[in-house]
Design an enzyme around this catalytic site. Structure first.
Site, PDB file in Angstrom:
ATOM      1  N   HIS A   1      -5.560   7.583   6.495  1.00  0.00           N
ATOM      2  CA  HIS A   1      -4.191   7.546   5.970  1.00  0.00           C
ATOM      3  C   HIS A   1      -3.237   6.836   6.921  1.00  0.00           C
ATOM      4  O   HIS A   1      -2.310   6.172   6.480  1.00  0.00           O
ATOM      5  CB  HIS A   1      -3.713   8.964   5.647  1.00  0.00           C
ATOM      6  CG  HIS A   1      -4.267   9.458   4.352  1.00  0.00           C
ATOM      7  ND1 HIS A   1      -5.278  10.377   4.286  1.00  0.00           N
ATOM      8  CD2 HIS A   1      -4.014   9.093   3.071  1.00  0.00           C
ATOM      9  CE1 HIS A   1      -5.588  10.593   3.022  1.00  0.00           C
ATOM     10  NE2 HIS A   1      -4.841   9.826   2.267  1.00  0.00           N
TER      11      HIS A   1
ATOM     12  N   GLU B   1     -11.765  10.908  -7.557  1.00  0.00           N
ATOM     13  CA  GLU B   1     -12.022  10.539  -6.163  1.00  0.00           C
ATOM     14  C   GLU B   1     -13.077  11.426  -5.521  1.00  0.00           C
ATOM     15  O   GLU B   1     -13.418  11.268  -4.356  1.00  0.00           O
ATOM     16  CB  GLU B   1     -10.724  10.523  -5.346  1.00  0.00           C
ATOM     17  CG  GLU B   1      -9.882  11.766  -5.468  1.00  0.00           C
ATOM     18  CD  GLU B   1      -8.554  11.655  -4.721  1.00  0.00           C
ATOM     19  OE1 GLU B   1      -8.392  10.738  -3.908  1.00  0.00           O
ATOM     20  OE2 GLU B   1      -7.688  12.507  -4.950  1.00  0.00           O
TER      21      GLU B   1
ATOM     22  N   ASP C   1     -11.290   8.020  -1.099  1.00  0.00           N
ATOM     23  CA  ASP C   1     -12.014   9.285  -1.003  1.00  0.00           C
ATOM     24  C   ASP C   1     -13.367   9.206  -1.689  1.00  0.00           C
ATOM     25  O   ASP C   1     -14.343   9.770  -1.198  1.00  0.00           O
ATOM     26  CB  ASP C   1     -11.173  10.420  -1.582  1.00  0.00           C
ATOM     27  CG  ASP C   1     -10.140  10.880  -0.574  1.00  0.00           C
ATOM     28  OD1 ASP C   1     -10.523  11.147   0.576  1.00  0.00           O
ATOM     29  OD2 ASP C   1      -8.957  10.928  -0.922  1.00  0.00           O
TER      30      ASP C   1
ATOM     31  N   CYS D   1      -6.661   2.924  -7.664  1.00  0.00           N
ATOM     32  CA  CYS D   1      -5.535   2.898  -6.718  1.00  0.00           C
ATOM     33  C   CYS D   1      -5.967   3.050  -5.260  1.00  0.00           C
ATOM     34  O   CYS D   1      -5.135   3.257  -4.393  1.00  0.00           O
ATOM     35  CB  CYS D   1      -4.502   3.955  -7.088  1.00  0.00           C
ATOM     36  SG  CYS D   1      -5.118   5.638  -6.972  1.00  0.00           S
TER      37      CYS D   1
HETATM   38  C1  PEP Z   1      -7.852   7.350  -2.630  1.00  0.00           C
HETATM   39  O1  PEP Z   1      -8.457   8.333  -2.217  1.00  0.00           O
HETATM   40  O2  PEP Z   1      -8.404   6.262  -2.911  1.00  0.00           O
HETATM   41  C2  PEP Z   1      -6.394   7.406  -2.838  1.00  0.00           C
HETATM   42  C3  PEP Z   1      -5.749   6.430  -3.426  1.00  0.00           C
HETATM   43  O3  PEP Z   1      -5.724   8.476  -2.347  1.00  0.00           O
HETATM   44  P1  PEP Z   1      -5.438   8.704  -0.790  1.00  0.00           P
HETATM   45  O4  PEP Z   1      -5.761   7.425  -0.058  1.00  0.00           O
HETATM   46  O5  PEP Z   1      -4.005   9.093  -0.681  1.00  0.00           O
HETATM   47  O6  PEP Z   1      -6.365   9.819  -0.441  1.00  0.00           O
HETATM   48 MG    MG Z   2      -7.522  10.243  -2.124  1.00  0.00          MG
END
Ligand code: PEP
Ligand code: MG
Length: 562
Positions: free
Chosen positions: A194, A435, A459, A506
């Site tokens: 993150h 995810e 994820d 995403c």
């Molecule tokens: C993901 O897991 O791809 C996602 C978009 O959520 P995050 O990166 O916030 O876990």
């Molecule tokens: Mg995620």
């Protein structure tokens, strides 16, 4: 001249000066004070607290007006602690009564305060111990004459600071949004942690997973950071510096060229329209999303509203944040993901309490267990739905009973709002993130209960390939083109198409120029990404042909080379 290599973040090059952040725990000296020197020692303690106050006020001044309110809240809370008799007076009494040195007195007093907080049942109050630790750490450094450098007070020593740190928590990275940081280097981290995602959204180059950056780079070293390839050059010679200055200009020129595409349609060579949406972390990121012509917000990571602030956000904090986005994107969809706290985005830094945080209480699991955090958010999202095209998205879905529990909670929240006469859109769309591999494999079972899917590949890859996304030791195994990852994506797209619900992707994959073709080949027509990647993605899409993309994805699904 020395060079290092890690995982590059962003598409730009930075040239600047190393600002090495000390994160080592301090060695606290311990000695007795002769009676006649006690008043000197008390005086030394008071001077350190006063110096700490001056430094914090200085930091508060540096917070720019457009910074999120949580940035100031954070500092205010720390300043208040300095005035609290528990920190301002009790240690003085310890010095006098036990004749111990100031460092020991403050360490003992803070430890007993931390113990009190850590014994508290409320998880949020438990995190207050971290604030005490941070304030005390600063006082200790002043007592010991150690330059206090930390994520929240990057010194003004250099006009072009490049942060060099062992690690950065998402909260630290977020705090840097309001600073003039040219680059970030960390020993730990992977490209989809993150913190890296945040660094990318800062629009500044970073290299993570360098292992020994803090060992080899000294405070004040000249550095070149190449976010494109993950290269770092320490103390570059004149020729290297000249070459990189030229490259830096070229990469900037390329970015400007992309700006010309803002108004061009996102359509492939064979006429297939691809919807490009933006991922945002805070309401103010909306500006960047608009600047690149995003057709909506595909992912609003609301957990960042909880980080770097003294209090948990209230229903109106949530509502106001959502309204700030709605006011800018008033006709396009805004996908508000309910908080995905846990794993590397803990309230405070209590990640050590879970044995395996990314497999633990995170996302919707944590939300269901913490109604006092979750209900205000649900109410605020529903209320916001009366004012714009708001959609709600559930993170980390892994089982149907869990989904039903959330849907029931939403129903009850709607009922409560109705009874209170508060307007909301009863038809607000509710979607789920795919995810966790379990959700991808059983996507056909989830689809009838949801209005849309969004595939979170960051994820999904972590869980499918069993590689912790924050662990640099295994980041070499990160492979978004692994056939099993592609098959999970394909299964999800197929289930969504059969159920006639839209599906977006995403994760970071969506904004990776090398991966867009295979995603189109797998049937995706909506991609949500960091705004910094959107124009480059559009440029690529305009060159692609869907039929050819399908052939590419078929080969990769079968484990063949392309
Ligand atoms: C993901 O897991 O791809 C996602 C978009 O959520 P995050 O990166 O916030 O876990
Ligand atoms: Mg995620």
């Amino acid at each position: 001249m020395l060079s290092m290599h890690g995982s590059g973040i962003g598409r730009l090059i930075a040239i600047g000066t190393a600002c090495v952040m000390s994160q080592e725990s301090l060695d606290i000296p311990e000695y007795l004070i002769a009676k006649k020197h006690i008043s000197d020692e008390v005086h030394r303690l008071r001077a350190a607290i006063a110096a700490t106050r001056v430094q914090m006020i200085q930091i508060r001044k540096q917070i720019t007006v457009d910074s999120p309110p949580e940035a100031t809240g954070f500092i205010e809370a720390h300043l208040m602690m300095l005035d609290d008799p528990m920190l301002a007076q009790q240690p003085e009494e310890l010095v006098t009564r036990l004749q111990i040195n100031a460092e020991q007195a403050i360490a003992r007093q803070s430890q007993s305060l931390i113990d009190v907080f850590e014994a508290m049942e409320d998880e949020y109050l438990r995190t207050k111990g971290d604030d005490i630790r941070q304030v005390v750490d600063r006082i200790q450094k002043n007592l010991m004459d150690i330059e206090p450098i930390s994520s929240t007070d990057i010194s003004d020593e250099f006009s072009d600071p490049i942060i060099v740190s062992r690690d950065l928590a998402p909260a630290d990275t977020l705090a840097m949004k309001s600073r003039n940081i040219r680059g970030i280097l960390t020993n730990l981290g992977s490209p989809i942690s993150h913190s890296s995602i945040l660094a990318r959204s800062l629009g500044i180059p970073a290299v993570v997973g360098l292992h020994a950056a803090t060992r080899y780079i000294r405070h004040g070293d000249k550095l070149i950071v190449d976010g494109r390839y993950g290269d770092v050059i320490i103390a570059p010679d004149k020729n290297t510096l000249t070459a990189y200055r030229k490259l830096k200009k070229q990469t900037l020129a390329h970015t400007r060229k992309l700006d010309a595409l803002i108004k061009s349609p996102s359509v492939t060579q064979d006429g297939e329209r691809i919807n490009l949406l933006a991922n945002i972390d805070l309401p103010r990121d909306t500006r960047q999303a608009l600047n690149v012509g995003a057709s909506g917000i595909g992912l609003f990571r609301t957990e960042f509203l909880y980080l770097n602030r003294a209090e948990i956000p209230t229903e109106s904090d949530h509502f106001n944040a959502y309204m700030r986005v709605i006011r800018r994107f008033n006709r396009q969809p805004i996908t508000i993901r309910t908080m995905d706290l846990g794993a590397d985005k803990q309230l405070g830094s209590n990640s050590e309490t879970a044995l395996n945080p990314s497999l633990g209480l995170r996302g919707i699991r944590m939300s269901l267990g913490r109604p006092s955090l979750f209900i205000p958010q649900l109410r605020a999202i529903l209320r916001a739905s009366a004012h714009g095209r708001v959609r709600m998205m559930i993170p980390m879905m892994s089982s149907l009973p869990e989904l039903f529990q959330v849907l029931t909670l939403i129903k009850e929240t709607r009922k409560a709002l109705r009874e209170e006469g508060i307007p909301f859109n009863p038809k607000m769309q509710i979607g789920g993130m795919i995810e966790v591999p379990a959700a991808a494999i059983a996507a056909d079972l989830f689809a009838p209960h949801l209005d849309f899917f969004s595939i979170g590949t960051n994820d999904l890859i972590q869980y499918a390939l069993a590689i912790d996304r924050v662990d640099d030791e295994v980041s070499y195994l990160y492979n978004p083109l692994h056939p099993s990852v592609l098959r999970l994506i394909e299964m999800t797209v197929r289930a969504a198409n059969r159920a006639k619900i839209p599906v977006t992707l995403c994760g970071e994959m969506a904004g990776d120029p090398k991966l867009i073709e295979v995603l189109l080949g797998l049937g995706l027509r909506q991609l949500s990404m960091d705004p910094a990647n959107l124009l480059e993605a559009k440029a690529i899409i305009r060159q692609l042909d869907v039929n050819k993309a399908k052939k590419v994805s078929r080969r990769l699904l079968a484990g063949k080379e392309v």
